[in-house]
Design a protein around this motif. Structure first.
Motif, PDB file in Angstrom:
ATOM      1  N   VAL A  79      -4.299  -0.411   1.864  1.00 32.75           N
ATOM      2  CA  VAL A  79      -4.427   0.206   0.550  1.00 32.75           C
ATOM      3  C   VAL A  79      -3.652  -0.670  -0.433  1.00 32.75           C
ATOM      4  O   VAL A  79      -2.790  -1.450  -0.034  1.00 32.75           O
ATOM      5  CB  VAL A  79      -3.906   1.674   0.582  1.00 32.75           C
ATOM      6  N   TYR A  80      -3.975  -0.541  -1.700  1.00 31.27           N
ATOM      7  CA  TYR A  80      -3.327  -1.362  -2.714  1.00 31.27           C
ATOM      8  C   TYR A  80      -2.500  -0.495  -3.653  1.00 31.27           C
ATOM      9  O   TYR A  80      -2.961   0.542  -4.129  1.00 31.27           O
ATOM     10  CB  TYR A  80      -4.370  -2.142  -3.516  1.00 31.27           C
ATOM     11  N   ALA A  81      -1.287  -0.954  -3.923  1.00 28.50           N
ATOM     12  CA  ALA A  81      -0.420  -0.303  -4.905  1.00 28.50           C
ATOM     13  C   ALA A  81      -0.599  -1.035  -6.228  1.00 28.50           C
ATOM     14  O   ALA A  81      -0.637  -2.267  -6.264  1.00 28.50           O
ATOM     15  CB  ALA A  81       1.036  -0.372  -4.466  1.00 28.50           C
ATOM     16  N   SER A  82      -0.689  -0.301  -7.293  1.00 27.71           N
ATOM     17  CA  SER A  82      -0.839  -0.930  -8.598  1.00 27.71           C
ATOM     18  C   SER A  82       0.504  -1.482  -9.074  1.00 27.71           C
ATOM     19  O   SER A  82       1.567  -1.127  -8.562  1.00 27.71           O
ATOM     20  CB  SER A  82      -1.388   0.068  -9.619  1.00 27.71           C
ATOM     21  N   ARG A  83       0.440  -2.370 -10.053  1.00 20.03           N
ATOM     22  CA  ARG A  83       1.673  -2.968 -10.595  1.00 20.03           C
ATOM     23  C   ARG A  83       2.606  -1.903 -11.143  1.00 20.03           C
ATOM     24  O   ARG A  83       3.824  -2.044 -11.075  1.00 20.03           O
ATOM     25  CB  ARG A  83       1.331  -3.961 -11.706  1.00 20.03           C
ATOM     26  N   ARG A  84       2.043  -0.865 -11.693  1.00 15.88           N
ATOM     27  CA  ARG A  84       2.849   0.207 -12.289  1.00 15.88           C
ATOM     28  C   ARG A  84       3.760   0.880 -11.266  1.00 15.88           C
ATOM     29  O   ARG A  84       4.892   1.254 -11.573  1.00 15.88           O
ATOM     30  CB  ARG A  84       1.917   1.244 -12.911  1.00 15.88           C
TER      31      ARG A  84
ATOM     32  N   ILE B 166      -0.313 -11.259  -7.903  1.00 11.46           N
ATOM     33  CA  ILE B 166      -0.073 -11.117  -9.342  1.00 11.46           C
ATOM     34  C   ILE B 166      -0.491  -9.741  -9.852  1.00 11.46           C
ATOM     35  O   ILE B 166       0.210  -9.126 -10.638  1.00 11.46           O
ATOM     36  CB  ILE B 166      -0.819 -12.210 -10.126  1.00 11.46           C
ATOM     37  N   SER B 167      -1.616  -9.241  -9.392  1.00  9.61           N
ATOM     38  CA  SER B 167      -2.160  -8.010  -9.962  1.00  9.61           C
ATOM     39  C   SER B 167      -1.874  -6.747  -9.151  1.00  9.61           C
ATOM     40  O   SER B 167      -2.012  -5.648  -9.676  1.00  9.61           O
ATOM     41  CB  SER B 167      -3.671  -8.144 -10.136  1.00  9.61           C
TER      42      SER B 167
ATOM     43  N   SER C  46      -0.767   4.584  -6.696  1.00 15.11           N
ATOM     44  CA  SER C  46      -1.802   4.246  -7.676  1.00 15.11           C
ATOM     45  C   SER C  46      -2.351   5.550  -8.229  1.00 15.11           C
ATOM     46  O   SER C  46      -1.937   6.632  -7.810  1.00 15.11           O
ATOM     47  CB  SER C  46      -2.922   3.421  -7.041  1.00 15.11           C
ATOM     48  N   LYS C  47      -3.294   5.442  -9.125  1.00 12.19           N
ATOM     49  CA  LYS C  47      -3.903   6.651  -9.678  1.00 12.19           C
ATOM     50  C   LYS C  47      -4.705   7.418  -8.638  1.00 12.19           C
ATOM     51  O   LYS C  47      -4.993   8.588  -8.825  1.00 12.19           O
ATOM     52  CB  LYS C  47      -4.811   6.298 -10.856  1.00 12.19           C
ATOM     53  N   SER C  48      -5.043   6.749  -7.523  1.00 13.93           N
ATOM     54  CA  SER C  48      -5.916   7.392  -6.542  1.00 13.93           C
ATOM     55  C   SER C  48      -5.355   7.443  -5.128  1.00 13.93           C
ATOM     56  O   SER C  48      -6.090   7.775  -4.201  1.00 13.93           O
ATOM     57  CB  SER C  48      -7.260   6.660  -6.520  1.00 13.93           C
ATOM     58  N   ALA C  49      -4.055   7.132  -4.934  1.00 17.83           N
ATOM     59  CA  ALA C  49      -3.537   7.074  -3.562  1.00 17.83           C
ATOM     60  C   ALA C  49      -2.093   7.536  -3.446  1.00 17.83           C
ATOM     61  O   ALA C  49      -1.257   7.230  -4.299  1.00 17.83           O
ATOM     62  CB  ALA C  49      -3.659   5.665  -3.020  1.00 17.83           C
ATOM     63  N   ILE C  50      -1.822   8.256  -2.357  1.00 23.15           N
ATOM     64  CA  ILE C  50      -0.480   8.634  -1.933  1.00 23.15           C
ATOM     65  C   ILE C  50      -0.338   8.139  -0.500  1.00 23.15           C
ATOM     66  O   ILE C  50      -1.263   8.272   0.293  1.00 23.15           O
ATOM     67  CB  ILE C  50      -0.279  10.165  -1.971  1.00 23.15           C
ATOM     68  N   ILE C  51       0.833   7.570  -0.163  1.00 21.44           N
ATOM     69  CA  ILE C  51       1.012   7.040   1.187  1.00 21.44           C
ATOM     70  C   ILE C  51       2.233   7.657   1.859  1.00 21.44           C
ATOM     71  O   ILE C  51       3.135   8.161   1.206  1.00 21.44           O
ATOM     72  CB  ILE C  51       1.162   5.509   1.193  1.00 21.44           C
TER      73      ILE C  51
END
Length: 80
Positions: free
Chosen positions: A61-66, A47-48, A30-35
């Motif tokens: 943590v959540y990964a964005s759709r992108r 969905i999102s 995501s724009k704010s996370a590295i795992i």
């Protein structure tokens, strides 16, 4: 902030700098996370976004759709 299994640390680097330093075992999700890809226990897709759970940790943590498609591809590559 950098989070480990039990602690959190203040980091001076920006995320794009950490991506270069950490190497292939880590991925931006995501724009704010590295795992750390080696520590992923499970993915829950909605969905999102995509919820990521880790081995022996209550943290999620959540990964964005992108970034989801790249994450799935990297995890599939690591299985073989």
């Amino acid at each position: 902030m950098a989070h480990t299994k039990r602690h959190a640390y203040l980091v001076k680097y920006k995320l794009y700098e950490l991506e270069n330093i950490l190497g292939a075992g880590f991925m931006r999700i995501s724009k704010s996370a590295i795992i750390n890809l080696d520590q992923i226990y499970g993915l829950t897709r909605s969905i999102s976004n995509c919820k990521i759970q880790f081995h022996d940790s209550y943290k999620t943590v959540y990964a964005s759709r992108r970034y989801y498609k790249d994450l799935r591809n990297r995890l599939n590559e690591r299985r073989f």
